[in-house]
Enzyme design. Structure first.
Site: not given
Ligand code: NCD
Length: 342
Positions: A135, A83, A55-56, A105
């Protein structure tokens, strides 16, 4: 908030409301047949994903493309990171390419902060999830969803979540979503209660601006929104509860439990959901569950954040705190039809 978005805790109430209001403007663009604005034309944004994401990552990419930015996607798998290349060298490579923003991320808490403050790179840094830490865009899209559902679609400084009761249930210990939501919801005036098995409540939670309960049923009845969290097995190195069945029975949301919630209350989940564990399929697919809406809202929120951090020649967000009605974002994001990029 300065040039970067690292933590939801860095946002003032004015910053947060400005982002939510700008996202409402952006959402109007999503309703048009041509969903594109020329705002970030000529700007380059890199999506730097060292951890898995569905999603993100897609949501940031959609937001960047709708603002006409040039988008580079980088995932650690298949890059020189596998690497052994360091974050510093990766950052310097990106800097050499002249990127304007980095969406990162990373599995290590603090990696986006390091990138933003190290001097390795001049770009704006947006945290798309770091370890168990933060987040912030997830918290913003959750607040946007709650505001729309519980307060209404009107914008303005008075439109926060004052007095709304939000319950966050599950693996709080490993959840950057929970941490970001507690910070932002507190800033927006909501009352937050965390519900989790004692083993999944972080040490030091007493200093967080929220309540903690171990009893889901008594908390549900007085909640305006209930946010279910996934049990993050990939971050666990021990057994935190006896069995999955036991966890679901005590901390999972099924239709019978959901019926105890007030009629207007919504069920939220950041995704990915593990159906049958923290949430039953019946609840996940019910009208009260906003999971799909949250994904759609995520694009508008990320457009707003990138616009405010990079928008045209506008100053950074911290210098742009003007009354929202006159904020340049409002005028710029909804240009007359003729000036849209076709
Ligand atoms: C979450 C995350 O990656 O922090 N999901 C997200 O970004 N929508 C939560 C999760 O992985 O459970």
């Amino acid at each position: 908030m300065q040039r970067h978005l690292i933590s939801a805790a860095d946002l003032t109430r004015d910053d947060a409301v400005l982002i939510l209001d700008t996202a409402e403007e952006m959402a109007r663009v999503a309703d048009r047949p041509i969903k594109k604005l020329p705002t970030l034309r000529g700007r380059t944004i890199v999506n730097l994903f060292f951890e898995d994401s569905t999603r993100t990552r897609i949501s940031f990419e959609a937001a960047e493309k709708r603002l006409s930015a040039d988008v580079i996607n980088f995932s650690a798998k298949g890059s020189s990171v596998s690497k052994g290349e360091s974050l510093k060298d990766t950052a310097q490579t990106l800097e050499a390419m002249g990127v304007d923003a980095v969406v990162i991320r990373h599995g290590a808490s603090g990696a986006p902060y390091r990138l933003a403050t190290s001097g390795w790179i001049d770009a704006a840094v947006v945290n798309a999830g770091d370890g168990t830490h933060q987040h912030p865009t997830q918290a913003l899209l959750d607040a946007f969803t709650m505001r729309r559902r519980l307060v209404g679609r009107d914008t303005g400084l008075g439109r926060d979540l004052s007095g709304r009761r939000i319950t966050i249930v599950g693996d709080v210990l490993h959840s950057r979503v929970a941490r970001s939501n507690v910070d932002l919801l507190h800033t927006l005036g909501a009352e937050v209660t965390l519900v989790a098995p004692p083993t999944l409540v972080p040490v030091g939670v007493g200093n967080w601006p929220c309540e903690v309960s171990y009893d889901l049923d008594s908390t549900l009845v007085k909640s305006d929104a209930v946010m279910m969290l996934r049990v993050q097995r990939e971050r666990m190195n021990a057994a935190f509860f006896p069995t999955e069945r036991e966890y679901s029975r005590r901390y999972g949301l099924d239709a019978e439990r959901m019926a105890k919630m007030p009629g207007h209350a919504i069920v939220m989940h950041p995704g990915p959901m593990v159906r049958g564990m923290e949430i039953t399929a019946e609840v996940a697919d019910s009208d009260r569950c906003t999971v799909v809406e949250q994904v759609a809202n995520g694009v508008s929120i990320r457009m707003a954040v990138l616009y405010l951090l990079l928008g045209g020649n506008e100053p950074a967000l911290s210098h742009a705190r003007q009354p929202v009605a006159h904020h340049p974002a409002t005028e710029r994001v909804a240009p007359p039809t003729g000036s849209e990029e076709k």
